[in-house]
Design an enzyme around this catalytic site. Structure first.
Site, PDB file in Angstrom:
ATOM      1  N   ASP A   1       0.928  -1.175   0.030  1.00 52.70           N
ATOM      2  CA  ASP A   1      -0.070  -0.055   0.121  1.00 52.70           C
ATOM      3  C   ASP A   1       0.823   1.256  -0.020  1.00 52.70           C
ATOM      4  O   ASP A   1       2.151   1.108   0.236  1.00 52.70           O
ATOM      5  CB  ASP A   1      -1.214  -0.222   1.212  1.00 52.70           C
TER       6      ASP A   1
ATOM      7  N   ASN B   1      -8.107  -2.779  14.163  1.00 51.19           N
ATOM      8  CA  ASN B   1      -9.593  -3.064  13.688  1.00 51.19           C
ATOM      9  C   ASN B   1      -9.572  -4.265  12.800  1.00 51.19           C
ATOM     10  O   ASN B   1     -10.668  -4.399  12.120  1.00 51.19           O
ATOM     11  CB  ASN B   1      -9.871  -1.978  13.018  1.00 51.19           C
TER      12      ASN B   1
ATOM     13  N   GLU C   1      -9.826  -2.125   5.049  1.00 48.97           N
ATOM     14  CA  GLU C   1     -10.481  -1.946   6.215  1.00 48.97           C
ATOM     15  C   GLU C   1     -11.546  -2.665   6.403  1.00 48.97           C
ATOM     16  O   GLU C   1     -12.035  -3.334   5.424  1.00 48.97           O
ATOM     17  CB  GLU C   1     -10.888  -0.140   6.395  1.00 48.97           C
TER      18      GLU C   1
ATOM     19  N   HIS D   1      -7.607  -4.791  10.062  1.00 46.70           N
ATOM     20  CA  HIS D   1      -7.197  -4.532   8.730  1.00 46.70           C
ATOM     21  C   HIS D   1      -5.985  -5.248   8.243  1.00 46.70           C
ATOM     22  O   HIS D   1      -5.110  -5.546   9.040  1.00 46.70           O
ATOM     23  CB  HIS D   1      -7.159  -3.135   8.352  1.00 46.70           C
TER      24      HIS D   1
HETATM   25  P1  PGA Z   1       1.864  -1.453  12.752  1.00 47.74           P
HETATM   26  O1  PGA Z   1       0.658  -1.291  11.699  1.00 47.74           O
HETATM   27  O2  PGA Z   1       2.614  -2.465  11.979  1.00 47.74           O
HETATM   28  O3  PGA Z   1       2.151  -0.274  12.754  1.00 47.74           O
HETATM   29  O4  PGA Z   1       1.312  -1.967  14.007  1.00 47.74           O
HETATM   30  C1  PGA Z   1      -0.180  -2.625  11.141  1.00 47.74           C
HETATM   31  C2  PGA Z   1      -0.899  -2.249  10.256  1.00 47.74           C
HETATM   32  O5  PGA Z   1      -1.632  -1.466  10.285  1.00 47.74           O
HETATM   33  O6  PGA Z   1      -1.150  -3.183   9.321  1.00 47.74           O
END
Ligand code: PGA
Length: 263
Positions: free
Chosen positions: A87, A158, A165, A160
Site C-alpha cells: 500500500d 481493527n 479496512e 485490517h
Molecule cells: P503497525 O501497523 O505495524 O504499525 O502496527 C500494522 C497495520 O496497520 O497493518
C-alpha cells in the site's frame, strides 16, 4: 517452508491457521529474516528473480534491521530481488518522510542498496490523476511478475490487512480506499498531527494478497493481543478483513509472547 527449529519458538496447534509464538519481537525478527534469506536464495537457485511482498508500519522494523545486517555481514546477493508493497498513502507531497516509499528507503532500502526501480508501490503518494488506471497497472505488474514468493503483513487494531479496512471484500483488488479513523489515529505518530494523516490510500486487495504463495502475518506487543484473539476465533468475514486470509494454504501468524497472550 517450516519454521526453523528453535527451542524458544512454539507452534500452537489446533487453531484455524499455523501460529508461531516467539518470546520477543527480536526473536520473531530473527526467524523471519532467516525465511527471507532462504526465500531469496531458493528463487535464485531456480535461476529467477525473488519476488517479495513487504509491509510498512512499526511491526516489520526489527525484521528489516536484522535482514539488512545479515545482507551486509553475509553478502546476501539481492541483485535480482524485486519487492512489491502492499500500500501507499495518497495526498502527500512527494518528499514527505511518512510516505511508505520514503519509510522503506529509510528503514531498509538505503541499507541494502535496493534501487527504487526494483521496489514497486501501487501509486506514488502525490499522484492525483488516473488513480484507477494506476491500480489496474499494479495488478497487471503483479500478474506479469508471477505469484509472490513471500508476503509480509501486519494486522491493524481493527483487523485490517494492508489498507483493507473492515468491509473489504474477499475478491477485492488493488484500489483507492478511505482510511478508517482508527487507522489514521494508529499511524498519526508519523505525522505532525492527526489532521495531517492522509484520508486516502491505495492498497492491494484481499484477492491480490491471497495470490502470494506464502503469507506471514506478524503481530507484536500487548496492543495486538485482542485482535490476534479475534483473528483466530472470530467468524471469517469482511468485518475483520484479516480473517479472509486464514484459510490460505501458505498463511502463518507470527507473534511475540505479548501479542499471543490471549490465545
Ligand atoms: P503497525 O501497523 O505495524 O504499525 O502496527 C500494522 C497495520 O496497520 O497493518
Amino acid at each position: 517452508m517450516r519454521a526453523p527449529h528453535s527451542p524458544d519458538l512454539r507452534e500452537l496447534t489446533g487453531l484455524p491457521l499455523p501460529v508461531f509464538v516467539a518470546p520477543s519481537a527480536q526473536a520473531v525478527a530473527l526467524a523471519l529474516a532467516q525465511q527471507l534469506v532462504d526465500v531469496v536464495g531458493s528463487a535464485q537457485a531456480e535461476g529467477r528473480a525473488p519476488r517479495i511482498g513487504l509491509a510498512t508500519g512499526r511491526t516489520p522494523q526489527a525484521l528489516y534491521r536484522v535482514f539488512a545486517r545479515r545482507v551486509a555481514d553475509e553478502g546476501v546477493d539481492l541483485s535480482t530481488l524485486l519487492t512489491f508493497h502492499l500500500d501507499e498513502y495518497l495526498d502527500l507531497p512527494r518528499e514527505h518522510p511518512a510516505s511508505f516509499r520514503a519509510q522503506m528507503h529509510e528503514r531498509l532500502y538505503r541499507h541494502i542498496e535496493h534501487p527504487a526501480v526494483r521496489a514497486h508501490f501501487p501509486v506514488e503518494c502525490d499522484q492525483r490523476d488516473d488513480l484507477d488506471a494506476a491500480c489496474a497497472r499494479y495488478e497487471a505488474l503483479l500478474a506479469g511478475a508471477g505469484a509472490l514468493d513471500w508476503q509480509l503483513l501486519g494486522i491493524g487494531l481493527n483487523g485490517h490487512v494492508a489498507f483493507n479496512e473492515p468491509g473489504a471484500a474477499a475478491d477485492s483488488r488493488t484500489r483507492v480506499v478511505t482510511l478508517s479513523e482508527s487507522t489514521r489515529l494508529a499511524n498519526s505518530g508519523d505525522f505532525e498531527s492527526l489532521e495531517a494523516v492522509p484520508r486516502r490510500a491505495a492498497t492491494m486487495g484481499i484477492a491480490t494478497i491471497r495470490a502470494a504463495r506464502r503469507l506471514r502475518i506478524v503481530a507484536l506487543g500487548p496492543s495486538k493481543a485482542g485482535i490476534v484473539h479475534e483473528l483466530i476465533h472470530a467468524r471469517v468475514g469482511p468485518d475483520l478483513p484479516a480473517t479472509l486470509l486464514r484459510d490460505h494454504a501458505g498463511c502463518e501468524l507470527w507473534c511475540d509472547a505479548a501479542a499471543a497472550s490471549e490465545l
